[in-house]
Design an enzyme around this catalytic site. Structure first.
Site, PDB file in Angstrom:
ATOM      1  N   LYS A   1       0.804  -1.239  -0.104  1.00 52.16           N
ATOM      2  CA  LYS A   1      -0.046  -0.081  -0.100  1.00 52.16           C
ATOM      3  C   LYS A   1       0.818   1.098   0.046  1.00 52.16           C
ATOM      4  O   LYS A   1       2.305   1.187   0.361  1.00 52.16           O
ATOM      5  CB  LYS A   1      -1.210  -0.011   1.431  1.00 52.16           C
ATOM      6  CG  LYS A   1      -0.251   0.116   2.483  1.00 52.16           C
ATOM      7  CD  LYS A   1      -0.953  -0.138   3.786  1.00 52.16           C
ATOM      8  CE  LYS A   1      -0.269  -0.102   4.988  1.00 52.16           C
ATOM      9  NZ  LYS A   1      -0.766   0.423   6.267  1.00 52.16           N
TER      10      LYS A   1
ATOM     11  N   ARG B   1     -10.062   0.331  15.625  1.00 52.65           N
ATOM     12  CA  ARG B   1      -9.887   1.054  14.157  1.00 52.65           C
ATOM     13  C   ARG B   1     -11.042   0.368  13.414  1.00 52.65           C
ATOM     14  O   ARG B   1     -12.203   0.097  13.426  1.00 52.65           O
ATOM     15  CB  ARG B   1      -8.599   1.099  13.653  1.00 52.65           C
ATOM     16  CG  ARG B   1      -7.655   1.729  14.395  1.00 52.65           C
ATOM     17  CD  ARG B   1      -6.167   1.970  13.634  1.00 52.65           C
ATOM     18  NE  ARG B   1      -5.995   1.085  12.738  1.00 52.65           N
ATOM     19  CZ  ARG B   1      -4.808   1.278  12.061  1.00 52.65           C
ATOM     20  NH1 ARG B   1      -3.886   1.869  12.173  1.00 52.65           N
ATOM     21  NH2 ARG B   1      -4.381   0.176  11.174  1.00 52.65           N
TER      22      ARG B   1
ATOM     23  N   TYR C   1      16.483  29.795   7.592  1.00 46.68           N
ATOM     24  CA  TYR C   1      15.042  30.599   8.327  1.00 46.68           C
ATOM     25  C   TYR C   1      15.342  30.461   9.852  1.00 46.68           C
ATOM     26  O   TYR C   1      15.411  29.388  10.472  1.00 46.68           O
ATOM     27  CB  TYR C   1      13.925  29.863   7.915  1.00 46.68           C
ATOM     28  CG  TYR C   1      13.501  29.903   6.541  1.00 46.68           C
ATOM     29  CD1 TYR C   1      13.648  31.392   5.839  1.00 46.68           C
ATOM     30  CD2 TYR C   1      13.123  29.091   5.816  1.00 46.68           C
ATOM     31  CE1 TYR C   1      13.137  31.284   4.479  1.00 46.68           C
ATOM     32  CE2 TYR C   1      12.658  29.235   4.449  1.00 46.68           C
ATOM     33  CZ  TYR C   1      12.753  30.328   4.064  1.00 46.68           C
ATOM     34  OH  TYR C   1      12.473  30.260   2.500  1.00 46.68           O
TER      35      TYR C   1
ATOM     36  N   MET D   1      11.647  24.134   2.477  1.00 48.73           N
ATOM     37  CA  MET D   1      10.630  23.353   1.644  1.00 48.73           C
ATOM     38  C   MET D   1      11.726  22.559   0.449  1.00 48.73           C
ATOM     39  O   MET D   1      11.183  21.220   0.182  1.00 48.73           O
ATOM     40  CB  MET D   1       9.839  24.326   0.756  1.00 48.73           C
ATOM     41  CG  MET D   1       8.709  23.559  -0.206  1.00 48.73           C
ATOM     42  SD  MET D   1       7.510  24.689  -1.013  1.00 48.73           S
ATOM     43  CE  MET D   1       6.743  25.581   0.460  1.00 48.73           C
TER      44      MET D   1
HETATM   45  C1  LIG Z   1      -4.081  -4.218   8.428  1.00 49.76           C
HETATM   46  C2  LIG Z   1      -2.553  -3.940   7.881  1.00 49.76           C
HETATM   47  N1  LIG Z   1      -1.737  -5.152   7.981  1.00 49.76           N
HETATM   48  C3  LIG Z   1      -0.524  -5.113   7.971  1.00 49.76           C
HETATM   49  C4  LIG Z   1       0.475  -4.048   7.862  1.00 49.76           C
HETATM   50  C5  LIG Z   1       1.812  -3.831   7.713  1.00 49.76           C
HETATM   51  O1  LIG Z   1       2.466  -3.693   9.008  1.00 49.76           O
HETATM   52  P1  LIG Z   1       4.060  -3.711   8.879  1.00 49.76           P
HETATM   53  O2  LIG Z   1       4.472  -2.494   8.371  1.00 49.76           O
HETATM   54  O3  LIG Z   1       4.035  -3.142  10.621  1.00 49.76           O
HETATM   55  O4  LIG Z   1       4.520  -4.955   8.827  1.00 49.76           O
HETATM   56  C6  LIG Z   1      -0.407  -2.914   7.846  1.00 49.76           C
HETATM   57  C7  LIG Z   1       0.282  -1.499   7.951  1.00 49.76           C
HETATM   58  O5  LIG Z   1       0.104  -0.620   8.356  1.00 49.76           O
HETATM   59  C8  LIG Z   1      -1.826  -2.969   7.933  1.00 49.76           C
HETATM   60  O6  LIG Z   1      -2.511  -1.750   8.016  1.00 49.76           O
END
Ligand SMILES: Cc1ncc(COP(=O)(O)O)c(C=O)c1O
Length: 367
Positions: free
Chosen positions: A36, A130, A260, A308
């Site tokens: 992701k 969550r 800055y 930046m």
């Molecule tokens: C639902 C879920 N599974 C697995 C992972 C992977 O986690 P990690 O990067 O700690 O291995 C994430 C990452 O945030 C996640 O949201």
């Protein structure tokens, strides 16, 4: 070969090896590599290829569109997508053979009402508060899912949850709640082939959290999920090296205010090197006056405020020239700072350091 002004060089062979290492550590559990957020900033498509080469059984993403991008790139392994808005395109996911994470009752109905037989993983909340169905909803969710499965409109392939990584005790409580959810799902008539709970931390640190599959993100990229940030201790190699070519060098007298707010003032005549990468590129401003940078084999600190597009390093009387490379982080085994060092200097975590790297930074790949 001319190098990009700002470059994140990604070692795909390292990702392949990291996946192999974790795969053998967690066997017989299967491995889902989480790609992701553009593969935690590394580039989702090349990372996915490297992960599959290392034996990844599954890929995990958040959005359906991220999963479709992988399918469009010709990636054929199973993919799970687990966070959806009410208008999510479940039909596109089903057509592309993407497994859908289902988080609550109405979402189950929406997926089941979409044409085609969805392959889905029910998500239960075991303590993170969550995503995922709350315990009070489990009975209703499981029995409706079993009914829909019997009717042929869905296939429940997995049951999953996510750990809070608060303490071993808290995680063990989540393991117990997850085991209970699994039993209750079976009692309702479901038979999910994959129970999965652990991400990198649980996969490596809590064997009883492994179940049938672990979802690993950060460790596949060669970074540690643990507080010590020690990649070598878990047998992985950081895949990303972030660098920029020095854009200008100048001698300045003692007493020169730098960047800055003059948060740094030179104490003697010295050389200042300008590194052309800044918070627009995801470099945390909180690393001002603190974060490490390696130039020609020596490590310095950022001097003054990170802006930046640039920051300054005081290199003293060392010979540094325009075009020399400033390495912000990479594999500490090669003598450069780590993403963990940047995280400590900036009050954040290594995940954020790599994931935030922006679009102006050119990704280049080694394999
Ligand atoms: C639902 C879920 N599974 C697995 C992972 C992977 O986690 P990690 O990067 O700690 O291995 C994430 C990452 O945030 C996640 O949201």
């Amino acid at each position: 070969m001319t190098r990009a002004l700002r470059e994140a060089r990604v070692d795909l062979a390292a990702i392949t090896r990291n996946v192999e290492v974790i795969r053998s550590a967690v066997a017989p559990a299967k491995v889902m590599v989480v790609v992701k957020a553009n593969g935690y900033g590394h580039g989702a498509i090349p990372v996915a290829g490297a992960a599959v080469a290392g034996g990844a059984d599954w890929l995990g993403v958040v959005d359906i569109s991220e999963a479709i991008t992988l399918r469009d790139a010709g990636i054929e392994v199973p993919i799970l997508s687990w966070l959806h808005d009410p208008g999510a395109s479940f039909g596109d996911a089903i057509a592309a053979g993407i497994d859908i994470g289902v988080n609550y009752f109405d979402q189950l109905e929406a997926v089941a009402a979409t044409s085609g037989t969805a392959s889905l993983h029910l998500k239960v909340d075991t303590g993170l508060s969550r995503n995922g169905a709350s315990e009070a909803e489990w009975e209703r969710l499981f029995s409706r899912a079993a009914e829909l499965e019997r009717a042929g409109s869905i296939r429940v392939r997995g049951l999953f949850s996510h750990l809070a990584n608060t303490s071993t005790r808290d995680d063990e409580e989540q393991v117990a709640r997850f085991t209970d959810a699994l039993e209750r799902a079976r009692a309702a008539g479901l038979d999910p082939e994959l129970a999965h709970l652990a991400a990198s931390g649980g996969a490596l640190g809590l064997p009883q959290a492994r179940f049938d599959l672990v979802r690993i993100g950060i460790s596949a990229y060669g970074l540690s999920p643990f507080d010590d940030g020690d990649s070598a201790a878990i047998g992985v190699t950081p895949a990303m090296e972030l660098s920029a070519g020095i854009a200008s060098v100048k001698r300045v007298p003692a007493g020169s205010g730098v960047s800055y707010g003059y948060r740094y003032t030179t104490t003697a005549e010295t050389t200042l090197a300008l590194v052309p990468i800044g918070y627009a590129d995801g470099i945390p401003r909180h690393g001002s006056n603190a974060a490490p940078v390696s130039i020609n084999g020596r490590t310095y600190r950022v001097c003054g405020t990170i802006a930046m597009d640039q920051f300054v390093v005081d290199v003293g009387d060392d010979a540094v020239a325009v075009g020399d490379r400033a390495v912000l982080f990479g594999d500490p085994a090669t003598g450069v700072p780590s993403a963990h060092d940047w995280a400590v200097a900036s009050g954040t975590i290594n995940y954020e350091i790599v994931t935030r790297i922006g679009n102006r930074v050119v990704r280049s790949y080694e394999s």
